[in-house]
Design a protein around this motif. Structure first.
Motif, PDB file in Angstrom:
ATOM      1  N   ARG A 190      36.926  33.295  34.373  1.00  0.00           N
ATOM      2  CA  ARG A 190      37.204  33.829  33.038  1.00  0.00           C
ATOM      3  C   ARG A 190      37.641  35.293  33.154  1.00  0.00           C
ATOM      4  NH1 ARG A 190      36.890  31.368  28.439  1.00  0.00           N
ATOM      5  NH2 ARG A 190      35.774  29.566  29.288  1.00  0.00           N
ATOM      6  N   ASP A 191      38.525  35.679  32.250  1.00  0.00           N
ATOM      7  CA  ASP A 191      39.186  36.980  32.317  1.00  0.00           C
ATOM      8  C   ASP A 191      38.290  38.087  31.759  1.00  0.00           C
ATOM      9  OD1 ASP A 191      41.089  38.908  32.680  1.00  0.00           O
ATOM     10  OD2 ASP A 191      42.326  38.321  30.973  1.00  0.00           O
ATOM     11  N   HIS A 192      37.104  38.229  32.357  1.00  0.00           N
ATOM     12  CA  HIS A 192      36.194  39.299  31.962  1.00  0.00           C
ATOM     13  C   HIS A 192      36.657  40.631  32.556  1.00  0.00           C
ATOM     14  CE1 HIS A 192      33.406  36.382  30.390  1.00  0.00           C
ATOM     15  NE2 HIS A 192      33.095  35.879  31.566  1.00  0.00           N
ATOM     16  N   GLU A 193      36.214  41.725  31.960  1.00  0.00           N
ATOM     17  CA  GLU A 193      36.450  43.032  32.576  1.00  0.00           C
ATOM     18  C   GLU A 193      35.742  43.086  33.926  1.00  0.00           C
ATOM     19  OE1 GLU A 193      35.507  47.800  31.842  1.00  0.00           O
ATOM     20  OE2 GLU A 193      34.830  46.299  30.363  1.00  0.00           O
ATOM     21  N   GLY A 194      36.477  43.431  34.960  1.00  0.00           N
ATOM     22  CA  GLY A 194      35.909  43.466  36.299  1.00  0.00           C
ATOM     23  C   GLY A 194      36.035  42.155  37.052  1.00  0.00           C
ATOM     24  N   HIS A 195      36.884  41.239  36.574  1.00  0.00           N
ATOM     25  CA  HIS A 195      37.071  39.970  37.295  1.00  0.00           C
ATOM     26  C   HIS A 195      37.727  40.223  38.655  1.00  0.00           C
ATOM     27  CE1 HIS A 195      41.467  39.695  36.919  1.00  0.00           C
ATOM     28  NE2 HIS A 195      41.337  40.143  35.671  1.00  0.00           N
ATOM     29  N   LEU A 196      37.658  39.233  39.521  1.00  0.00           N
ATOM     30  CA  LEU A 196      38.197  39.371  40.874  1.00  0.00           C
ATOM     31  C   LEU A 196      39.417  38.488  41.099  1.00  0.00           C
ATOM     32  CD1 LEU A 196      34.909  39.536  43.010  1.00  0.00           C
ATOM     33  CD2 LEU A 196      36.350  41.429  42.235  1.00  0.00           C
ATOM     34  N   GLY A 197      40.179  38.246  40.043  1.00  0.00           N
ATOM     35  CA  GLY A 197      41.341  37.372  40.162  1.00  0.00           C
ATOM     36  C   GLY A 197      42.331  37.823  41.209  1.00  0.00           C
ATOM     37  N   ASP A 198      42.604  39.123  41.266  1.00  0.00           N
ATOM     38  CA  ASP A 198      43.563  39.629  42.251  1.00  0.00           C
ATOM     39  C   ASP A 198      43.084  39.370  43.669  1.00  0.00           C
ATOM     40  OD1 ASP A 198      45.164  40.483  40.205  1.00  0.00           O
ATOM     41  OD2 ASP A 198      44.553  42.591  40.323  1.00  0.00           O
ATOM     42  N   LEU A 199      41.800  39.584  43.907  1.00  0.00           N
ATOM     43  CA  LEU A 199      41.244  39.347  45.242  1.00  0.00           C
ATOM     44  C   LEU A 199      41.335  37.872  45.609  1.00  0.00           C
ATOM     45  CD1 LEU A 199      39.698  40.204  47.778  1.00  0.00           C
ATOM     46  CD2 LEU A 199      37.567  39.907  46.481  1.00  0.00           C
ATOM     47  N   ILE A 200      41.006  37.003  44.673  1.00  0.00           N
ATOM     48  CA  ILE A 200      41.077  35.558  44.930  1.00  0.00           C
ATOM     49  C   ILE A 200      42.490  35.163  45.361  1.00  0.00           C
ATOM     50  CG2 ILE A 200      40.982  33.292  43.808  1.00  0.00           C
ATOM     51  CD1 ILE A 200      38.681  34.482  42.070  1.00  0.00           C
ATOM     52  N   GLN A 201      43.484  35.686  44.671  1.00  0.00           N
ATOM     53  CA  GLN A 201      44.865  35.350  45.005  1.00  0.00           C
ATOM     54  C   GLN A 201      45.296  35.983  46.327  1.00  0.00           C
ATOM     55  OE1 GLN A 201      46.541  36.489  41.074  1.00  0.00           O
ATOM     56  NE2 GLN A 201      47.210  34.362  40.919  1.00  0.00           N
ATOM     57  N   GLY A 211      44.581  33.975  49.183  1.00  0.00           N
ATOM     58  CA  GLY A 211      45.421  32.792  49.356  1.00  0.00           C
ATOM     59  C   GLY A 211      45.019  31.590  48.535  1.00  0.00           C
ATOM     60  N   PHE A 212      44.187  31.788  47.504  1.00  0.00           N
ATOM     61  CA  PHE A 212      43.713  30.651  46.716  1.00  0.00           C
ATOM     62  C   PHE A 212      44.383  30.607  45.351  1.00  0.00           C
ATOM     63  CE2 PHE A 212      40.064  31.638  49.534  1.00  0.00           C
ATOM     64  CZ  PHE A 212      40.116  30.466  50.289  1.00  0.00           C
ATOM     65  N   GLU A 213      44.576  29.392  44.869  1.00  0.00           N
ATOM     66  CA  GLU A 213      45.109  29.180  43.537  1.00  0.00           C
ATOM     67  C   GLU A 213      44.076  29.630  42.510  1.00  0.00           C
ATOM     68  OE1 GLU A 213      46.761  25.386  40.880  1.00  0.00           O
ATOM     69  OE2 GLU A 213      46.248  25.133  43.005  1.00  0.00           O
ATOM     70  N   LEU A 214      44.550  30.221  41.408  1.00  0.00           N
ATOM     71  CA  LEU A 214      43.653  30.753  40.389  1.00  0.00           C
ATOM     72  C   LEU A 214      44.064  30.258  39.013  1.00  0.00           C
ATOM     73  CD1 LEU A 214      41.404  32.769  39.438  1.00  0.00           C
ATOM     74  CD2 LEU A 214      43.226  34.501  39.307  1.00  0.00           C
ATOM     75  N   CYS A 215      43.095  29.711  38.272  1.00  0.00           N
ATOM     76  CA  CYS A 215      43.286  29.372  36.863  1.00  0.00           C
ATOM     77  C   CYS A 215      42.400  30.319  36.061  1.00  0.00           C
ATOM     78  CB  CYS A 215      42.886  27.925  36.594  1.00  0.00           C
ATOM     79  SG  CYS A 215      43.835  26.694  37.504  1.00  0.00           S
ATOM     80  N   MET A 216      43.017  31.205  35.287  1.00  0.00           N
ATOM     81  CA  MET A 216      42.257  32.220  34.565  1.00  0.00           C
ATOM     82  C   MET A 216      42.083  31.804  33.116  1.00  0.00           C
ATOM     83  SD  MET A 216      40.694  35.113  35.149  1.00  0.00           S
ATOM     84  CE  MET A 216      41.461  36.115  36.428  1.00  0.00           C
ATOM     85  N   LEU A 236      34.016  32.524  47.564  1.00  0.00           N
ATOM     86  CA  LEU A 236      35.174  32.800  48.420  1.00  0.00           C
ATOM     87  C   LEU A 236      34.853  32.526  49.890  1.00  0.00           C
ATOM     88  CD1 LEU A 236      36.709  36.045  46.886  1.00  0.00           C
ATOM     89  CD2 LEU A 236      37.919  33.884  47.274  1.00  0.00           C
ATOM     90  N   THR A 237      33.645  32.856  50.303  1.00  0.00           N
ATOM     91  CA  THR A 237      33.244  32.596  51.680  1.00  0.00           C
ATOM     92  C   THR A 237      33.273  31.107  51.985  1.00  0.00           C
ATOM     93  OG1 THR A 237      31.875  34.584  51.799  1.00  0.00           O
ATOM     94  CG2 THR A 237      31.339  32.792  53.314  1.00  0.00           C
ATOM     95  N   LEU A 238      32.731  30.302  51.068  1.00  0.00           N
ATOM     96  CA  LEU A 238      32.754  28.852  51.265  1.00  0.00           C
ATOM     97  C   LEU A 238      34.186  28.331  51.211  1.00  0.00           C
ATOM     98  CD1 LEU A 238      31.342  26.166  51.636  1.00  0.00           C
ATOM     99  CD2 LEU A 238      30.878  26.116  49.174  1.00  0.00           C
ATOM    100  N   ALA A 239      34.993  28.872  50.297  1.00  0.00           N
ATOM    101  CA  ALA A 239      36.391  28.451  50.198  1.00  0.00           C
ATOM    102  C   ALA A 239      37.156  28.779  51.474  1.00  0.00           C
ATOM    103  CB  ALA A 239      37.047  29.116  48.991  1.00  0.00           C
ATOM    104  N   ASP A 240      36.901  29.925  52.047  1.00  0.00           N
ATOM    105  CA  ASP A 240      37.551  30.296  53.307  1.00  0.00           C
ATOM    106  C   ASP A 240      37.234  29.277  54.399  1.00  0.00           C
ATOM    107  OD1 ASP A 240      38.840  32.594  52.418  1.00  0.00           O
ATOM    108  OD2 ASP A 240      37.203  33.934  52.996  1.00  0.00           O
ATOM    109  N   GLU A 241      35.972  28.869  54.470  1.00  0.00           N
ATOM    110  CA  GLU A 241      35.572  27.903  55.498  1.00  0.00           C
ATOM    111  C   GLU A 241      36.230  26.546  55.254  1.00  0.00           C
ATOM    112  OE1 GLU A 241      33.774  26.346  58.880  1.00  0.00           O
ATOM    113  OE2 GLU A 241      34.048  28.423  58.237  1.00  0.00           O
ATOM    114  N   LEU A 242      36.281  26.116  54.004  1.00  0.00           N
ATOM    115  CA  LEU A 242      36.930  24.846  53.676  1.00  0.00           C
ATOM    116  C   LEU A 242      38.423  24.914  53.978  1.00  0.00           C
ATOM    117  CD1 LEU A 242      35.053  24.175  50.334  1.00  0.00           C
ATOM    118  CD2 LEU A 242      34.943  22.710  52.368  1.00  0.00           C
TER     119      LEU A 242
END
Length: 369
Positions: A42-53, A56-61, A24-30
């Motif tokens: 991957r939709d593991h327990e404890g994933h960070l999908g909500d934070l990624i979105q 402001g980033f697109e997410l494919c889960m 995410l840090t690298l993505a923010d800079e880009l």
């Protein structure tokens, strides 16, 4: 020239949050440079999908792969094979399907369960591969390899990457959010005539074995002044969160528990000492000259911990040693005149906070396209 960068990284209760967070840090800079980033997770327990979105980033889960685990999920001898949840072949196929029709310039993969086999499959159909690694324990087939760890040498990847691979090695390339660079000068000025009035305690975003609780119990038996403030930082998915809240409420110290904080740089800057995991947050602490007692939570953290201990940036302790060893270690540190200042100065020399901008510039420069 606009660049599309896809990230393949996972977070979970088992994996922790560090891989996704540094991506995410690298993505923010880009993104700051005007490029588009998307994440495949991957939709593991404890994933960070909500934070990624939320960032402001697109997410494919991808599905969590329950019941599809196999010994071929990673390198045959890798202790991280089951982190993936599926075979590497299936993960490659699903990643390609998720990115179908997208013209990605780069695929950044930060996953201990993936290696050269996955990377070759992906590169054949998608963009150039950049690998973020800490282990130097398996082969990679990539254009760029980033290992930001102190103590790592270029030669550690001899025979593990092709001759053409650009190796970005050491904390010079550590992926820190811009606030660490921005606050660095201000907070380094505080590292003079130091007294231990405030301790930051952060043992990872998940802390599934409740090391935080053991640290708090050990501090109660130390000679640390009861007026000391304990700033305890945890993730919302930490299994022992409520237990820690209760423990803090009954502590002899002024202890507060803070969840999913967004101002870690300020918290590190205000602290006089950190007790934390020997993971990627090590470079954040170094950037702000924060002395630390580093706890080894997994073998893949030992290289970082030992390198920083040898450089007198931190003291090192194994998780199993906390009850007996932490109180006398802390007492000796605080009783030794000038020790905090010396550790702060040594730590600040390791990392300047500009690594993410260096890596982004390399990725988006014309020399690698």
């Amino acid at each position: 020239m606009d660049v599309l960068v896809a990230f393949r990284a996972d977070a979970s209760v088992q994996i922790g949050t560090g891989h996704v967070m540094r991506c995410l840090t690298l993505a923010d800079e880009l993104a700051r440079l005007g490029h588009h980033c998307l994440f495949v997770c991957r939709d593991h327990e404890g994933h960070l999908g909500d934070l990624i979105q939320r960032r402001g980033f697109e997410l494919c889960m991808l599905s969590d792969g329950a019941g599809l685990r196999s010994e071929s999920g990673g390198s045959a001898s890798s202790p991280y094979s089951d982190w993936l949840g599926v075979t590497w072949e299936k993960d490659s196929q699903e990643t390609q399907e998720a990115l179908s029709g997208r013209c990605a310039t780069w695929i950044v993969v930060d996953h201990y369960a993936l290696d050269a086999r996955w990377e070759r499959e992906i590169a054949e159909h998608l963009g150039q591969i950049m690998v973020i690694d800490d282990l130097a324990d398996r082969e990679h087939d990539c254009a760029v390899l980033l290992d930001q760890n102190l103590g790592r040498a270029h030669t550690d990847y001899d025979g593990r990457v092709p001759p053409h691979t650009l190796r970005l090695i050491g904390p010079h390339y550590s992926l820190l959010r811009p606030e660490f660079r921005e606050f660095r000068e201000e907070f380094l000025k505080r590292r003079q005539a130091m007294q231990c009035r405030r301790i930051l305690i952060s043992l990872g975003g998940v802390d599934r074995t409740n090391v935080t609780g053991r640290v708090l119990s050990a501090l109660e038996t130390s000679s640390l002044a009861s007026s000391t403030k304990l700033d305890i930082v945890m993730g919302s998915s930490a299994p022992a969160l409520e237990e820690i809240r209760s423990q803090a409420a009954n502590s002899r110290f002024d202890a507060t528990v803070n969840v999913n904080v967004t101002n870690m740089a300020q918290r590190m800057g205000l602290a006089d000492l950190s007790i934390g995991a020997a993971g990627s947050t090590s470079w954040e602490r170094c950037c702000l000259g924060l002395p630390s007692i580093m706890v080894i939570l997994a073998e893949n953290q030992r290289l970082i911990g030992e390198a920083l201990a040898n450089a007198e940036c931190a003291l090192l302790i194994d998780e199993s040693e906390i009850p007996e060893a932490l109180p006398p270690m802390l007492d000796k540190l605080l009783e030794t005149e000038g020790a905090l200042e010396r550790f702060a100065s040594n730590a600040a020399s390791v990392c300047d906070g500009n690594g993410a901008s260096r890596v982004a510039a390399i990725m988006t420069g014309s020399d690698l396209h």
